[in-house]
Design a protein around this motif. Structure first.
Motif, PDB file in Angstrom:
ATOM      1  N   ILE A 267       0.867  -1.187   0.000  1.00  0.00           N
ATOM      2  CA  ILE A 267       0.000   0.000   0.000  1.00  0.00           C
ATOM      3  C   ILE A 267       0.897   1.229   0.000  1.00  0.00           C
ATOM      4  O   ILE A 267       1.609   1.496   0.963  1.00  0.00           O
ATOM      5  CB  ILE A 267      -0.939   0.023   1.217  1.00  0.00           C
ATOM      6  CG1 ILE A 267      -1.805  -1.235   1.258  1.00  0.00           C
ATOM      7  CG2 ILE A 267      -1.833   1.267   1.168  1.00  0.00           C
ATOM      8  CD1 ILE A 267      -2.695  -1.329   2.486  1.00  0.00           C
ATOM      9  N   GLY A 268       0.854   1.973  -1.107  1.00  0.00           N
ATOM     10  CA  GLY A 268       1.703   3.158  -1.250  1.00  0.00           C
ATOM     11  C   GLY A 268       2.678   2.960  -2.382  1.00  0.00           C
ATOM     12  O   GLY A 268       3.313   1.902  -2.486  1.00  0.00           O
ATOM     13  N   GLY A 269       2.827   3.971  -3.238  1.00  0.00           N
ATOM     14  CA  GLY A 269       3.634   3.770  -4.444  1.00  0.00           C
ATOM     15  C   GLY A 269       4.747   4.764  -4.652  1.00  0.00           C
ATOM     16  O   GLY A 269       5.186   4.984  -5.771  1.00  0.00           O
TER      17      GLY A 269
ATOM     18  N   THR B  32       1.541  -6.993  -5.780  1.00  0.00           N
ATOM     19  CA  THR B  32       0.598  -5.952  -6.207  1.00  0.00           C
ATOM     20  C   THR B  32       0.845  -4.666  -5.422  1.00  0.00           C
ATOM     21  O   THR B  32       1.032  -4.712  -4.201  1.00  0.00           O
ATOM     22  CB  THR B  32      -0.858  -6.401  -5.971  1.00  0.00           C
ATOM     23  OG1 THR B  32      -1.073  -7.647  -6.647  1.00  0.00           O
ATOM     24  CG2 THR B  32      -1.850  -5.366  -6.469  1.00  0.00           C
ATOM     25  N   VAL B  33       0.840  -3.559  -6.131  1.00  0.00           N
ATOM     26  CA  VAL B  33       0.957  -2.237  -5.499  1.00  0.00           C
ATOM     27  C   VAL B  33      -0.364  -1.499  -5.669  1.00  0.00           C
ATOM     28  O   VAL B  33      -0.900  -1.421  -6.776  1.00  0.00           O
ATOM     29  CB  VAL B  33       2.100  -1.412  -6.130  1.00  0.00           C
ATOM     30  CG1 VAL B  33       2.096   0.021  -5.592  1.00  0.00           C
ATOM     31  CG2 VAL B  33       3.447  -2.068  -5.862  1.00  0.00           C
ATOM     32  N   VAL B  34      -0.878  -0.959  -4.565  1.00  0.00           N
ATOM     33  CA  VAL B  34      -2.070  -0.108  -4.611  1.00  0.00           C
ATOM     34  C   VAL B  34      -1.659   1.300  -4.182  1.00  0.00           C
ATOM     35  O   VAL B  34      -1.067   1.476  -3.117  1.00  0.00           O
ATOM     36  CB  VAL B  34      -3.176  -0.619  -3.660  1.00  0.00           C
ATOM     37  CG1 VAL B  34      -4.396   0.306  -3.732  1.00  0.00           C
ATOM     38  CG2 VAL B  34      -3.575  -2.035  -4.002  1.00  0.00           C
ATOM     39  N   ARG B  35      -1.952   2.268  -5.026  1.00  0.00           N
ATOM     40  CA  ARG B  35      -1.662   3.656  -4.662  1.00  0.00           C
ATOM     41  C   ARG B  35      -2.800   4.548  -5.128  1.00  0.00           C
ATOM     42  O   ARG B  35      -3.567   4.194  -6.029  1.00  0.00           O
ATOM     43  CB  ARG B  35      -0.339   4.107  -5.275  1.00  0.00           C
ATOM     44  CG  ARG B  35      -0.369   4.266  -6.780  1.00  0.00           C
ATOM     45  CD  ARG B  35       0.844   5.030  -7.306  1.00  0.00           C
ATOM     46  NE  ARG B  35       0.627   5.475  -8.655  1.00  0.00           N
ATOM     47  CZ  ARG B  35       1.308   5.065  -9.723  1.00  0.00           C
ATOM     48  NH1 ARG B  35       2.282   4.178  -9.595  1.00  0.00           N
ATOM     49  NH2 ARG B  35       1.028   5.551 -10.921  1.00  0.00           N
ATOM     50  N   MET B  36      -2.887   5.733  -4.539  1.00  0.00           N
ATOM     51  CA  MET B  36      -4.004   6.624  -4.824  1.00  0.00           C
ATOM     52  C   MET B  36      -3.803   7.454  -6.091  1.00  0.00           C
ATOM     53  O   MET B  36      -4.734   7.667  -6.851  1.00  0.00           O
ATOM     54  CB  MET B  36      -4.250   7.534  -3.624  1.00  0.00           C
ATOM     55  CG  MET B  36      -4.810   6.805  -2.419  1.00  0.00           C
ATOM     56  SD  MET B  36      -4.965   7.874  -0.964  1.00  0.00           S
ATOM     57  CE  MET B  36      -6.184   9.063  -1.551  1.00  0.00           C
TER      58      MET B  36
ATOM     59  N   ILE C 195      -4.663   1.631  -9.171  1.00  0.00           N
ATOM     60  CA  ILE C 195      -4.870   3.009  -8.716  1.00  0.00           C
ATOM     61  C   ILE C 195      -6.171   3.024  -7.924  1.00  0.00           C
ATOM     62  O   ILE C 195      -7.265   2.939  -8.492  1.00  0.00           O
ATOM     63  CB  ILE C 195      -4.933   4.006  -9.897  1.00  0.00           C
ATOM     64  CG1 ILE C 195      -3.708   3.836 -10.813  1.00  0.00           C
ATOM     65  CG2 ILE C 195      -5.031   5.426  -9.367  1.00  0.00           C
ATOM     66  CD1 ILE C 195      -2.372   4.012 -10.135  1.00  0.00           C
ATOM     67  N   ASP C 196      -6.062   3.124  -6.630  1.00  0.00           N
ATOM     68  CA  ASP C 196      -7.228   3.014  -5.755  1.00  0.00           C
ATOM     69  C   ASP C 196      -6.843   3.479  -4.362  1.00  0.00           C
ATOM     70  O   ASP C 196      -5.661   3.660  -4.052  1.00  0.00           O
ATOM     71  CB  ASP C 196      -7.719   1.558  -5.720  1.00  0.00           C
ATOM     72  CG  ASP C 196      -9.206   1.433  -5.348  1.00  0.00           C
ATOM     73  OD1 ASP C 196      -9.777   2.429  -4.859  1.00  0.00           O
ATOM     74  OD2 ASP C 196      -9.767   0.336  -5.536  1.00  0.00           O
ATOM     75  N   GLU C 197      -7.842   3.641  -3.514  1.00  0.00           N
ATOM     76  CA  GLU C 197      -7.609   4.021  -2.124  1.00  0.00           C
ATOM     77  C   GLU C 197      -8.014   2.878  -1.209  1.00  0.00           C
ATOM     78  O   GLU C 197      -9.136   2.389  -1.274  1.00  0.00           O
ATOM     79  CB  GLU C 197      -8.422   5.270  -1.760  1.00  0.00           C
ATOM     80  CG  GLU C 197      -8.235   5.707  -0.314  1.00  0.00           C
ATOM     81  CD  GLU C 197      -9.107   6.890   0.063  1.00  0.00           C
ATOM     82  OE1 GLU C 197      -9.035   7.338   1.222  1.00  0.00           O
ATOM     83  OE2 GLU C 197      -9.879   7.366  -0.814  1.00  0.00           O
ATOM     84  N   VAL C 198      -7.079   2.428  -0.360  1.00  0.00           N
ATOM     85  CA  VAL C 198      -7.391   1.397   0.630  1.00  0.00           C
ATOM     86  C   VAL C 198      -8.081   2.071   1.811  1.00  0.00           C
ATOM     87  O   VAL C 198      -7.557   3.018   2.392  1.00  0.00           O
ATOM     88  CB  VAL C 198      -6.124   0.651   1.079  1.00  0.00           C
ATOM     89  CG1 VAL C 198      -6.451  -0.319   2.222  1.00  0.00           C
ATOM     90  CG2 VAL C 198      -5.506  -0.103  -0.089  1.00  0.00           C
TER      91      VAL C 198
ATOM     92  N   LEU D 223       1.611  -8.204   3.769  1.00  0.00           N
ATOM     93  CA  LEU D 223       1.235  -6.808   3.498  1.00  0.00           C
ATOM     94  C   LEU D 223       2.387  -5.888   3.885  1.00  0.00           C
ATOM     95  O   LEU D 223       2.968  -6.037   4.973  1.00  0.00           O
ATOM     96  CB  LEU D 223      -0.013  -6.452   4.311  1.00  0.00           C
ATOM     97  CG  LEU D 223      -0.537  -5.012   4.237  1.00  0.00           C
ATOM     98  CD1 LEU D 223      -0.997  -4.677   2.825  1.00  0.00           C
ATOM     99  CD2 LEU D 223      -1.685  -4.812   5.232  1.00  0.00           C
ATOM    100  N   ILE D 224       2.724  -4.968   2.994  1.00  0.00           N
ATOM    101  CA  ILE D 224       3.758  -3.966   3.284  1.00  0.00           C
ATOM    102  C   ILE D 224       3.125  -2.582   3.227  1.00  0.00           C
ATOM    103  O   ILE D 224       2.585  -2.180   2.191  1.00  0.00           O
ATOM    104  CB  ILE D 224       4.933  -4.051   2.287  1.00  0.00           C
ATOM    105  CG1 ILE D 224       5.581  -5.448   2.332  1.00  0.00           C
ATOM    106  CG2 ILE D 224       5.979  -2.977   2.606  1.00  0.00           C
ATOM    107  CD1 ILE D 224       6.686  -5.650   1.318  1.00  0.00           C
ATOM    108  N   LEU D 225       3.178  -1.880   4.340  1.00  0.00           N
ATOM    109  CA  LEU D 225       2.637  -0.525   4.415  1.00  0.00           C
ATOM    110  C   LEU D 225       3.729   0.478   4.066  1.00  0.00           C
ATOM    111  O   LEU D 225       4.784   0.532   4.702  1.00  0.00           O
ATOM    112  CB  LEU D 225       2.107  -0.249   5.821  1.00  0.00           C
ATOM    113  CG  LEU D 225       0.974  -1.158   6.307  1.00  0.00           C
ATOM    114  CD1 LEU D 225       0.631  -0.845   7.756  1.00  0.00           C
ATOM    115  CD2 LEU D 225      -0.256  -1.009   5.426  1.00  0.00           C
ATOM    116  N   ALA D 226       3.466   1.288   3.034  1.00  0.00           N
ATOM    117  CA  ALA D 226       4.386   2.348   2.620  1.00  0.00           C
ATOM    118  C   ALA D 226       3.563   3.608   2.382  1.00  0.00           C
ATOM    119  O   ALA D 226       3.606   4.217   1.316  1.00  0.00           O
ATOM    120  CB  ALA D 226       5.142   1.925   1.365  1.00  0.00           C
ATOM    121  N   THR D 227       2.782   3.956   3.399  1.00  0.00           N
ATOM    122  CA  THR D 227       1.796   5.039   3.269  1.00  0.00           C
ATOM    123  C   THR D 227       2.391   6.432   3.435  1.00  0.00           C
ATOM    124  O   THR D 227       1.681   7.426   3.321  1.00  0.00           O
ATOM    125  CB  THR D 227       0.655   4.831   4.283  1.00  0.00           C
ATOM    126  OG1 THR D 227       1.207   4.592   5.586  1.00  0.00           O
ATOM    127  CG2 THR D 227      -0.207   3.637   3.893  1.00  0.00           C
TER     128      THR D 227
END
Length: 446
Positions: free
Chosen positions: A8-10, A31-35, A74-77, A100-104
């Protein structure tokens, strides 16, 4: 949707965590999810305004991820369900993970205690491209710009805005700019360089109010002085972005950062945290310190990515070394480890090694620049504790050498005799190489 590793965070931390995990565990789905649609180069943001003049020139390409076979969403967790090992995303719904890796990252500090902080044309520096485009537009329309905060972002923003021909004032509550990274003599050099280019500096000064009806017009100081301002830049630091983690019951420290071990694991064995959202411990004192840098995030991300399923890369947890570099007009400034002031405050008995020379040899070569270096050693062990350098562009790589020296506990004697590659156009002379010479100066005082 399912994945093996979800990041989470790119930004820098998220990208490198994903890449490291994919390279280490080639059979795993990452998988990477970022806003944001696009990711800004974090340290390049100030240069959007004066040098680049275009946000699109400060973008980290997604090809780094996609070419490595990493999925990008491209999304918001919205929330993390630790028990069922899944997250809920705004558009994508549920995404299951094994790790899960948090990179917020972090969020700019907004001084809500200052009246008028919410007026129009008062901006922080966010890593959001559309927001930065709007800030750029307002700065281009302005004539008088006030920067509140004299750290690296504040100083770099001031320089870049001044390059546009604007009237720029920096206001800093401490007695020196860049005081967290440098001792006074180096801060004085930085301030002198800024003043030479017409930037007004007010240190030991507090902002009491931002004045205006709907838009900011003036900045009121504790001296009673009012400074005209079409735009105000709030550069008062950042704080860890940990709201998502906190809501999931992930442990935070007293500074609001996610508590992690030497392998970047949180209190949940399947969740890691890297970058600005994760806690940092001082290399020397083990105290929690707010060192929020892309370079630090990159190092932590590689540790997390490689070790996400198995502890493949054994890490000796020595803590975070504060390593910084910047360039103010034509002079580069860099620091690593403790300053003299910090070392004394922590009770170290120290000795200082100093030296000045030219960054090319002979010094009459075109574009040669003076280099000034200061090394701080423990008096009795001779181990290096800190370094500060100002000069030409090779300063940036010299401080990286010294950061490694600090990490390895290198002594003044070892630095005096370490072997260097020199060339007239690239480095100082072999008979006066700055690191060797400053180390020798310290040895003469031990």
């Amino acid at each position: 949707m399912e994945t093996d590793v979800l990041v989470i965070g790119g930004s820098a931390g998220g990208i490198l965590a994903a890449l490291s995990a994919k390279k280490t565990y080639k059979d795993k789905k990452v998988t990477v999810v970022r806003m944001g649609e696009r990711v800004m180069v974090p340290c390049g943001i100030p240069y959007i305004f004066g040098t680049l003049k275009d946000t699109s020139k400060n973008v980290i390409p997604d090809a780094m991820l996609t070419n490595a076979g990493i999925d990008l969403i491209i999304d918001e967790v919205l929330s993390i369900d630790r028990e069922n090992k899944k997250v809920n995303a705004k558009k994508s719904g549920e995404i299951s993970y094994k790790k899960l890796i948090l990179a917020t990252g972090s969020l700019p500090i907004v001084p809500t205690f200052i009246p008028g902080h919410d007026l129009e044309n008062v901006f922080t520096i966010k890593k959001d491209e559309e927001y930065l485009k709007f800030v750029q537009q307002k700065i281009n329309e302005a004539q008088d710009v006030v920067v509140i905060g004299g750290g690296f972002i504040g100083v770099e923003m001031a320089e870049q805005v001044q390059l546009l021909g604007k009237n720029v004032t920096i206001i800093e509550v401490a007695d020196k700019l860049l005081w967290q990274a440098f001792d006074h003599e180096y801060s004085d050099m930085a301030e002198a360089t800024l003043k030479e280019h017409g930037i007004t500096i007010k240190t030991n000064t507090k902002v009491t109010k931002l004045v205006g009806d709907t838009k900011v017009k003036e900045v009121e100081l504790d001296t009673g002085e009012k400074i005209k301002a079409d735009v105000v830049i709030l550069a008062m630091g950042v704080k860890p972005n940990t709201k998502l983690a906190e809501a999931a019951g992930i442990k935070l420290n007293e500074k609001g950062a996610i508590t992690v071990d030497e392998y970047m694991r949180t209190n949940d064995p399947d969740i890691f945290a890297v970058g600005d959202c994760a806690e940092k411990k001082c290399f020397f004192t083990r105290k929690n310190v707010p060192i929020l840098l892309a370079s630090t995030a990159a190092n932590e991300a590689k540790i997390a990515g490689v070790n996400v399923f198995q502890l493949r890369l054994v890490r000796e947890n020595k803590g975070t070394i504060s390593a910084f570099s910047t360039k103010i007009y034509n002079t580069a400034f860099a620091a690593a480890g403790l300053t003299e002031t910090q070392a004394k405050a922590e009770g170290f008995d120290i000795v200082i090694g100093e030296f000045s020379t030219m960054d090319k040899h002979p010094g009459t070569l075109p574009n040669a620049k003076s280099v000034k270096i200061k090394l701080i050693f423990s008096r009795y062990s001779g181990v290096i504790l800190g370094a500060q350098i100002a000069g030409g562009e090779n300063v940036g790589e010299m401080i990286n050498i010294l950061s490694l020296a600090i990490q390895k506990g290198t002594t003044a004697s070892e630095l005096n005799t370490f072997q260097v590659a020199t060339h007239p156009l690239l480095t100082s002379s072999p008979v006066s190489y700055p690191i060797n010479s400053a180390a020798l100066d310290a040895m003469s005082k031990i």
